[in-house]
Structure formats: C-alpha cells, structure tokens
Motif scaffolding. Structure first.
Motif, mmCIF file in Angstrom:
data_model
loop_
_atom_site.group_PDB
_atom_site.id
_atom_site.type_symbol
_atom_site.label_atom_id
_atom_site.label_comp_id
_atom_site.label_asym_id
_atom_site.label_seq_id
_atom_site.Cartn_x
_atom_site.Cartn_y
_atom_site.Cartn_z
ATOM 1 N N ASP A 122 10.695 35.127 40.087
ATOM 2 C CA ASP A 122 10.325 36.729 40.477
ATOM 3 C C ASP A 122 11.664 37.469 40.842
ATOM 4 O O ASP A 122 11.388 38.393 41.756
ATOM 5 C CB ASP A 122 9.252 36.704 41.365
ATOM 6 C CG ASP A 122 7.907 36.460 40.663
ATOM 7 O OD1 ASP A 122 7.643 36.237 39.448
ATOM 8 O OD2 ASP A 122 7.027 35.838 41.310
ATOM 9 N N LEU A 123 12.664 37.067 40.637
ATOM 10 C CA LEU A 123 14.167 37.618 41.035
ATOM 11 C C LEU A 123 14.601 38.098 39.864
ATOM 12 O O LEU A 123 14.694 37.544 38.756
ATOM 13 C CB LEU A 123 15.067 36.609 41.778
ATOM 14 C CG LEU A 123 14.205 36.152 43.087
ATOM 15 C CD1 LEU A 123 15.276 35.033 43.846
ATOM 16 C CD2 LEU A 123 14.119 37.302 44.306
ATOM 17 N N GLN A 124 15.408 39.357 39.951
ATOM 18 C CA GLN A 124 16.020 40.222 38.900
ATOM 19 C C GLN A 124 17.503 39.236 38.740
ATOM 20 O O GLN A 124 18.032 38.841 39.653
ATOM 21 C CB GLN A 124 16.328 41.421 39.274
ATOM 22 C CG GLN A 124 17.200 42.352 38.163
ATOM 23 C CD GLN A 124 16.393 42.404 36.924
ATOM 24 O OE1 GLN A 124 15.211 42.088 36.599
ATOM 25 N NE2 GLN A 124 17.060 43.218 35.938
ATOM 26 N N PRO A 125 17.750 38.863 37.444
ATOM 27 C CA PRO A 125 18.888 38.052 37.176
ATOM 28 C C PRO A 125 20.222 38.792 37.412
ATOM 29 O O PRO A 125 20.240 40.022 37.377
ATOM 30 C CB PRO A 125 18.744 37.783 35.805
ATOM 31 C CG PRO A 125 17.374 37.978 35.303
ATOM 32 C CD PRO A 125 16.760 38.925 36.099
ATOM 33 N N CYS A 181 10.686 46.184 40.315
ATOM 34 C CA CYS A 181 10.109 46.673 38.944
ATOM 35 C C CYS A 181 9.091 47.529 38.855
ATOM 36 O O CYS A 181 8.890 48.323 38.203
ATOM 37 C CB CYS A 181 10.353 45.403 37.927
ATOM 38 S SG CYS A 181 10.197 45.922 36.161
ATOM 39 N N PHE A 182 7.831 46.754 39.239
ATOM 40 C CA PHE A 182 6.576 47.492 39.123
ATOM 41 C C PHE A 182 6.415 48.956 40.024
ATOM 42 O O PHE A 182 5.481 49.681 39.520
ATOM 43 C CB PHE A 182 5.612 46.476 39.619
ATOM 44 C CG PHE A 182 5.352 45.444 38.697
ATOM 45 C CD1 PHE A 182 5.510 45.575 37.401
ATOM 46 C CD2 PHE A 182 4.836 44.168 39.120
ATOM 47 C CE1 PHE A 182 5.282 44.516 36.391
ATOM 48 C CE2 PHE A 182 4.698 43.129 38.287
ATOM 49 C CZ PHE A 182 5.035 43.371 36.932
ATOM 50 N N LYS A 183 7.291 49.193 40.840
ATOM 51 C CA LYS A 183 7.152 50.375 41.519
ATOM 52 C C LYS A 183 7.522 51.594 40.559
ATOM 53 O O LYS A 183 7.199 52.759 40.883
ATOM 54 C CB LYS A 183 8.281 50.094 42.796
ATOM 55 C CG LYS A 183 7.933 49.449 43.751
ATOM 56 C CD LYS A 183 9.023 49.639 45.018
ATOM 57 C CE LYS A 183 8.637 48.523 45.990
ATOM 58 N NZ LYS A 183 9.297 48.489 47.282
ATOM 59 N N LEU A 188 18.382 45.987 33.978
ATOM 60 C CA LEU A 188 18.897 46.794 34.853
ATOM 61 C C LEU A 188 19.337 45.903 35.889
ATOM 62 O O LEU A 188 19.352 44.788 36.139
ATOM 63 C CB LEU A 188 17.526 47.399 35.636
ATOM 64 C CG LEU A 188 16.697 48.266 34.808
ATOM 65 C CD1 LEU A 188 15.089 48.559 35.805
ATOM 66 C CD2 LEU A 188 17.095 49.685 34.581
ATOM 67 N N PRO A 189 20.563 46.834 36.561
ATOM 68 C CA PRO A 189 21.682 45.939 37.557
ATOM 69 C C PRO A 189 20.728 45.371 38.846
ATOM 70 O O PRO A 189 19.512 46.267 39.169
ATOM 71 C CB PRO A 189 22.504 47.005 37.915
ATOM 72 C CG PRO A 189 21.910 48.163 37.446
ATOM 73 C CD PRO A 189 21.023 48.253 36.478
ATOM 74 N N LEU A 190 21.091 44.669 39.461
ATOM 75 C CA LEU A 190 20.719 44.353 40.581
ATOM 76 C C LEU A 190 20.563 45.307 41.924
ATOM 77 O O LEU A 190 19.627 45.122 42.763
ATOM 78 C CB LEU A 190 21.514 42.946 41.341
ATOM 79 C CG LEU A 190 20.714 42.189 42.368
ATOM 80 C CD1 LEU A 190 19.443 41.383 41.846
ATOM 81 C CD2 LEU A 190 21.757 40.914 42.726
ATOM 82 N N GLU A 191 21.385 46.231 41.883
ATOM 83 C CA GLU A 191 21.390 47.112 42.921
ATOM 84 C C GLU A 191 20.248 48.197 42.617
ATOM 85 O O GLU A 191 19.821 48.559 43.679
ATOM 86 C CB GLU A 191 22.779 48.018 42.764
ATOM 87 C CG GLU A 191 23.737 47.433 43.165
ATOM 88 C CD GLU A 191 24.585 46.556 42.230
ATOM 89 O OE1 GLU A 191 24.007 46.716 40.961
ATOM 90 O OE2 GLU A 191 25.316 45.760 42.410
ATOM 91 N N VAL A 192 19.675 48.058 41.517
ATOM 92 C CA VAL A 192 18.560 48.959 41.309
ATOM 93 C C VAL A 192 17.198 48.075 41.417
ATOM 94 O O VAL A 192 16.238 48.836 41.831
ATOM 95 C CB VAL A 192 18.478 49.621 40.040
ATOM 96 C CG1 VAL A 192 17.189 50.578 39.448
ATOM 97 C CG2 VAL A 192 19.786 50.347 39.257
ATOM 98 N N VAL A 193 17.274 47.134 40.805
ATOM 99 C CA VAL A 193 15.894 46.141 40.914
ATOM 100 C C VAL A 193 16.392 44.823 41.387
ATOM 101 O O VAL A 193 17.308 44.154 41.104
ATOM 102 C CB VAL A 193 15.043 45.944 39.751
ATOM 103 C CG1 VAL A 193 14.010 45.131 39.501
ATOM 104 C CG2 VAL A 193 14.738 47.562 39.267
#
Length: 263
Positions: free
Chosen positions: A214-217, A166-168, A155-160
C-alpha cells in the motif's frame, strides 16, 4: 478518372489470371507428389511385407503422411470443415526427409530417448524455481501496486505517498502490475518470463522500485532486489538450461556411439 479505372481493372484481371495459374500448378504438384508417395509406399509393402513395414516408427510416419496426402485430394471446398482441416496436415510432408537422412534420424531419436531424463531435469527445475517463487512472494507479494493517472503514468512520490492518497483524487487509480508475485502461481509466471529474457526488465524494475504494501513505488527504493534477480538468472536460468542441453547431448553421443559400434 475513366483511364484510372481501366488501369485498375486490367491490373485486377492480370492478378486474377496469375492466381488461377498458380492454383492449377499447385493442384497438379499436390496430385503428383501424392501419387509418387503412394507408389513408393506400395513398393515398400512388396519389398518389406506388411509386418516389417509397420514395425518401424519411420515407415508408420510415412504411411500417415501418404494417407493425409491421398485424403486431401478428395476434399472439396463444400466438404465438412473438419475434413477440410486435414489439408493443413500436408505440412507434415517435410518430415519424410528425416527418415532418409541418417544424421537427422540420430538427432530425432536422441530427443525421443532423452524425454525421460528431461522430465527428471524438469522436476529439479520446478523444485528449484519453487524456492525462488516462495522467496519472491515473501519479498514482493502485494508490493507491485502503484498509483497512476488517467494516461497510465506512475505518479511521483511527492504527489502520492500511499494508497490512501491515491483514492483522495478520483482521476487517479490504484493498479497492480500484470506480472507480479502475489502468490506462488504468479511468481512462477514471473520467473518464467525472467528466465526467457522477454520483458524481464519490467518485472525487475517493479521489484526494485517497490517500497512496501500500500505504498507508492519510488525509483530504486529496494535496490537489493537486484541480487535476487541476478542469482535467479545465473542459477535458475543458465544452470537449468545447461542441464537440458547436457541431457540431450549425452543421449545424442550415446546413440551415435551405439550406431557406430553396430556398423
């Protein structure tokens, strides 16, 4: 429909006949080669004697291949599975050609004599890779996790933005890459894949995109990781590979010089 069935039956019968002919030919060829190898072995026993015959590695190899060939002749389909597996050892027959060609014997002997030196080079390589493994764990350990959707797409950074986001959503999943740097063992495996140049682009892409634990790439968020992989490929792959090749060539030249001096 009846004509089609008749044509299929004729094709099947013809194929079965060809299979039977091929089986008979291969059986007789196998028997003929086994007999020829046995006669050759007996003649060598008479010419060299048992002591001299079994004092050479090449003649021992010939003896083993002949025994496998003769044993395979007496193995039927209803024998034990362990005995039927001996038939696969008949693939060793081409090794007999090595003992006939001087050039091939020199190459094989050079490889055998180079084994101790190769182990030394391997130890140097492992120590060298250990340094890069520790560096990789410090730089990328736990940072290859990412949030993906049901199709496995990141998923893109704007979404997660992080693990909590992510767990939401229950349809998202926080997963780790198959090849990662979470500990030294995994780092060794990742570096080995990079050194073989098989699937190494995916490993480097994960390292370049990682932002933190714990950060989205994000795409090329850690662009300086390119330097790590370039240095490892030059030093840890090209350099160590040349060491292995150099050891083998050095032993080959020494053995060739020794044989030429004896003659």
């Amino acid at each position: 429909m009846i004509r089609i069935w008749n044509i299929d039956d004729k094709k099947q019968e013809a194929w079965t006949f060809v299979q039977k002919i091929r089986t008979v030919i291969l059986k007789w060829l196998n028997t003929s080669f086994a007999i020829l190898f046995t006669i050759e072995m007996c003649l060598k026993w008479i010419a060299f004697g048992f002591v001299r015959y079994f004092s050479s590695v090449w003649t021992i190899l010939d003896f083993f291949i002949v025994m496998v060939s003769v044993t395979s002749l007496f193995i039927k389909q209803d024998n034990l599975i362990a005995l039927r597996s001996l038939r696969t050892l008949r693939a060793l027959r081409p090794l007999r050609a090595i003992s006939r060609w001087q050039g091939m014997k020199i190459v094989v002997n050079a490889l055998m004599y180079a084994i101790p030196s190769i182990f030394n080079v391997l130890l140097v390589c492992l120590v060298f890779w250990l340094i890069f493994s520790i560096m990789g764990v410090q730089m990328f350990g736990g940072r290859f996790y990412k949030c993906v959707n049901q199709n496995g797409e990141r998923l893109p950074l704007e979404v997660v933005n992080n693990k909590s986001d992510c767990f939401k959503n229950s349809s998202y999943e926080w997963v780790n890459s198959n090849i990662n740097f979470d500990h030294v063992g995994y780092a060794y495996l990742a570096l080995f894949q990079v050194a073989t140049f098989e699937g190494w682009m995916e490993v480097m892409a994960d390292a370049v995109d990682c932002r933190g634990i714990d950060l989205q790439p994000a795409r090329e968020a850690n662009i300086y990781a390119y330097i790590y992989f370039v240095i490892f490929i030059v030093c840890g792959s090209f350099f160590t590979l040349n060491l292995f090749i150099g050891v083998i060539i050095d032993n080959f030249n020494a053995l060739k010089k020794k044989i030429s001096t004896c003659h």
